[in-house]
Design a protein around this motif. Structure first.
Motif, mmCIF file in Angstrom:
data_model
loop_
_atom_site.group_PDB
_atom_site.id
_atom_site.type_symbol
_atom_site.label_atom_id
_atom_site.label_comp_id
_atom_site.label_asym_id
_atom_site.label_seq_id
_atom_site.Cartn_x
_atom_site.Cartn_y
_atom_site.Cartn_z
ATOM 1 N N GLY A 100 10.121 0.948 1.519
ATOM 2 C CA GLY A 100 9.011 1.878 1.511
ATOM 3 C C GLY A 100 8.718 2.423 0.124
ATOM 4 N N LEU A 101 7.446 2.753 -0.109
ATOM 5 C CA LEU A 101 6.973 3.340 -1.363
ATOM 6 C C LEU A 101 7.089 2.391 -2.546
ATOM 7 C CD1 LEU A 101 8.476 6.929 -1.006
ATOM 8 C CD2 LEU A 101 6.070 6.327 -0.780
ATOM 9 N N SER A 102 7.286 1.105 -2.297
ATOM 10 C CA SER A 102 7.455 0.148 -3.384
ATOM 11 C C SER A 102 6.110 -0.267 -3.968
ATOM 12 C CB SER A 102 8.198 -1.099 -2.890
ATOM 13 O OG SER A 102 9.522 -0.777 -2.520
ATOM 14 N N ALA A 103 6.058 -0.326 -5.293
ATOM 15 C CA ALA A 103 4.898 -0.876 -5.996
ATOM 16 C C ALA A 103 5.235 -2.321 -6.342
ATOM 17 C CB ALA A 103 4.609 -0.067 -7.250
ATOM 18 N N VAL A 104 4.659 -3.252 -5.596
ATOM 19 C CA VAL A 104 5.053 -4.659 -5.695
ATOM 20 C C VAL A 104 4.142 -5.346 -6.708
ATOM 21 C CG1 VAL A 104 5.610 -6.752 -4.409
ATOM 22 C CG2 VAL A 104 5.785 -4.527 -3.284
ATOM 23 N N GLY A 120 2.394 -10.315 14.962
ATOM 24 C CA GLY A 120 2.691 -9.298 13.965
ATOM 25 C C GLY A 120 2.540 -7.900 14.520
ATOM 26 N N LEU A 121 3.230 -6.951 13.866
ATOM 27 C CA LEU A 121 3.081 -5.530 14.165
ATOM 28 C C LEU A 121 2.550 -4.852 12.915
ATOM 29 C CD1 LEU A 121 3.421 -2.867 15.675
ATOM 30 C CD2 LEU A 121 5.858 -2.900 15.050
ATOM 31 N N PHE A 122 1.345 -4.323 13.013
ATOM 32 C CA PHE A 122 0.701 -3.641 11.901
ATOM 33 C C PHE A 122 0.591 -2.169 12.278
ATOM 34 C CE2 PHE A 122 -0.542 -8.037 11.888
ATOM 35 C CZ PHE A 122 -0.448 -8.405 10.550
ATOM 36 N N MET A 123 1.435 -1.359 11.668
ATOM 37 C CA MET A 123 1.481 0.045 12.044
ATOM 38 C C MET A 123 0.305 0.808 11.427
ATOM 39 S SD MET A 123 5.557 0.844 11.836
ATOM 40 C CE MET A 123 6.750 -0.399 12.334
ATOM 41 N N THR A 124 0.233 2.098 11.736
ATOM 42 C CA THR A 124 -0.925 2.915 11.401
ATOM 43 C C THR A 124 -1.292 2.802 9.925
ATOM 44 O OG1 THR A 124 -0.364 4.478 13.134
ATOM 45 C CG2 THR A 124 -1.810 5.278 11.389
ATOM 46 N N VAL A 140 8.232 -11.298 7.413
ATOM 47 C CA VAL A 140 8.343 -10.328 6.315
ATOM 48 C C VAL A 140 8.237 -8.918 6.872
ATOM 49 C CG1 VAL A 140 7.082 -9.377 4.328
ATOM 50 C CG2 VAL A 140 7.561 -11.827 4.461
ATOM 51 N N PHE A 141 9.027 -7.998 6.313
ATOM 52 C CA PHE A 141 8.921 -6.578 6.636
ATOM 53 C C PHE A 141 8.479 -5.831 5.381
ATOM 54 C CE2 PHE A 141 10.200 -2.235 6.970
ATOM 55 C CZ PHE A 141 10.032 -1.899 8.308
ATOM 56 N N LEU A 142 7.330 -5.140 5.485
ATOM 57 C CA LEU A 142 6.846 -4.282 4.407
ATOM 58 C C LEU A 142 7.047 -2.834 4.830
ATOM 59 C CD1 LEU A 142 3.448 -5.812 3.171
ATOM 60 C CD2 LEU A 142 5.695 -5.973 2.102
ATOM 61 N N GLY A 143 7.777 -2.080 4.035
ATOM 62 C CA GLY A 143 8.034 -0.687 4.358
ATOM 63 C C GLY A 143 6.803 0.185 4.206
ATOM 64 N N PHE A 160 4.273 -4.652 9.218
ATOM 65 C CA PHE A 160 3.751 -3.786 8.168
ATOM 66 C C PHE A 160 3.934 -2.351 8.654
ATOM 67 C CE2 PHE A 160 0.526 -6.474 5.592
ATOM 68 C CZ PHE A 160 1.305 -7.612 5.712
ATOM 69 N N ALA A 161 4.822 -1.602 8.022
ATOM 70 C CA ALA A 161 5.005 -0.207 8.410
ATOM 71 C C ALA A 161 3.794 0.615 7.955
ATOM 72 C CB ALA A 161 6.296 0.342 7.839
ATOM 73 N N ASN A 162 3.796 1.889 8.304
ATOM 74 C CA ASN A 162 2.611 2.733 8.099
ATOM 75 C C ASN A 162 2.095 2.666 6.662
ATOM 76 O OD1 ASN A 162 3.062 3.504 10.707
ATOM 77 N ND2 ASN A 162 3.786 5.555 10.216
ATOM 78 N N ASN A 163 0.798 2.373 6.547
ATOM 79 C CA ASN A 163 0.065 2.369 5.281
ATOM 80 C C ASN A 163 0.531 1.310 4.295
ATOM 81 O OD1 ASN A 163 -1.810 4.729 5.674
ATOM 82 N ND2 ASN A 163 0.153 5.772 5.951
ATOM 83 N N ALA A 164 1.251 0.301 4.751
ATOM 84 C CA ALA A 164 1.537 -0.841 3.876
ATOM 85 C C ALA A 164 0.219 -1.524 3.514
ATOM 86 C CB ALA A 164 2.472 -1.820 4.569
ATOM 87 N N THR A 165 0.103 -1.956 2.267
ATOM 88 C CA THR A 165 -1.185 -2.386 1.733
ATOM 89 C C THR A 165 -1.056 -3.697 0.969
ATOM 90 O OG1 THR A 165 -2.012 -0.122 1.536
ATOM 91 C CG2 THR A 165 -3.036 -1.764 0.131
ATOM 92 N N LEU A 166 -1.974 -4.616 1.221
ATOM 93 C CA LEU A 166 -2.071 -5.853 0.446
ATOM 94 C C LEU A 166 -3.355 -5.835 -0.368
ATOM 95 C CD1 LEU A 166 -1.113 -8.666 3.007
ATOM 96 C CD2 LEU A 166 0.397 -7.348 1.502
#
Length: 261
Positions: A168-172, A110-114, A146-149, A130-136
């Motif tokens: 990006g910026l999605s409230a899932v 996986g690639l977990f960005m900043t 999976v790609f999370l913006g 996981f792009a920058n600041n993607a949160t679970l």
């Protein structure tokens, strides 16, 4: 092993061959670092954490931190991270909780960005981005590829099916089907992840059939459950559609994201 003299390594930690640990990094008790793991400066791997071989951890990450849960009282819980991950600056991955699996699990490659965050008891698959600041939030499940913006946030107990992309910026607040493309606040389904399907090697004819099945399920007439039954029969030879239908039918705490009608 190349360990900087300012690093603090707990005697109960286990280090594989070729591990590198940078300045001012802390490796706590019951931490296991696989062969070739590279840990940069100013990282904290708190405790009870396994990191698979070949993983690279960049500065200022906190891995294996206590779960952010009001009921946690210090019970033994753990974090497992697979092989060959890239974990960029300021990522935070928490251990599990006694009330669930007692374990947070992250796959390989996986690639977990900043600033990416994985909450307690999550299950994350292989080859994710996981792009920058993607949160679970806690207890979330994320499938393979999976790609999370950037700045996307998945509600606790949320599910993202394999091969999906979230903008990006999605409230899932709703689950995203496998191979789905979803974005918005709050998130809505906007079709299939066509780019991801093409990259995985799907041909034009396969994608046309998948799109036809998607339209039958989400854009057809009649009751939704009846459309699911019809698609299950019509596309019995398409494992991806069967996977989507099973995902929708699974009894979970979150509704499934749907297209706008």
């Amino acid at each position: 092993m190349a360990i900087h003299p300012t690093a603090q390594i707990d005697p109960a930690a286990r280090l594989g061959e070729g591990v590198e640990i940078g300045p001012w990094t802390i490796v706590g008790p019951n931490v296991a670092l696989g062969d070739g793991v590279r840990v940069a400066a100013h990282v904290v791997i708190q405790q009870d954490t396994t990191v698979g071989a070949g993983t690279t951890i960049h500065p200022f990450c906190l891995l294996g931190g206590d779960p952010q849960h009001g009921g946690y009282k210090g019970e033994p819980v753990a974090l497992e991270i697979g092989e060959n991950n890239t974990i960029r600056e300021h990522c935070t991955f928490n251990r599990g909780t006694p009330g669930d699996r007692k374990l947070t699990t992250i796959g390989s490659s996986g690639l977990f960005m900043t600033g990416a965050h994985v909450g307690h008891d999550c299950i994350v698959g292989d080859n994710v981005t996981f792009a920058n600041n993607a949160t679970l939030g806690g207890h979330a499940r994320v499938g393979n590829r999976v790609f999370l913006g950037g700045l996307a946030a998945v509600h606790q107990f949320g599910r993202i099916g394999q091969g999906a992309i979230v903008g990006g910026l999605s409230a899932v607040t709703r689950d995203v089907i496998p191979y789905g493309s979803a974005w918005g606040n709050h998130v809505r389904l906007h079709g299939l992840n066509l780019i991801g399907l093409k990259r995985k090697g799907y041909g034009k004819d396969e994608i046309r059939r998948l799109l036809a099945a998607y339209r039958d399920i989400f854009e057809g007439e009649g009751v939704f459950s009846a459309r699911l039954d019809a698609a299950a029969a019509t596309y019995a030879d398409l494992p991806e559609i069967q996977e989507i239908i099973a995902f929708i039918r699974e009894d979970t705490r979150r509704p499934v994201a749907l297209p706008e009608r």
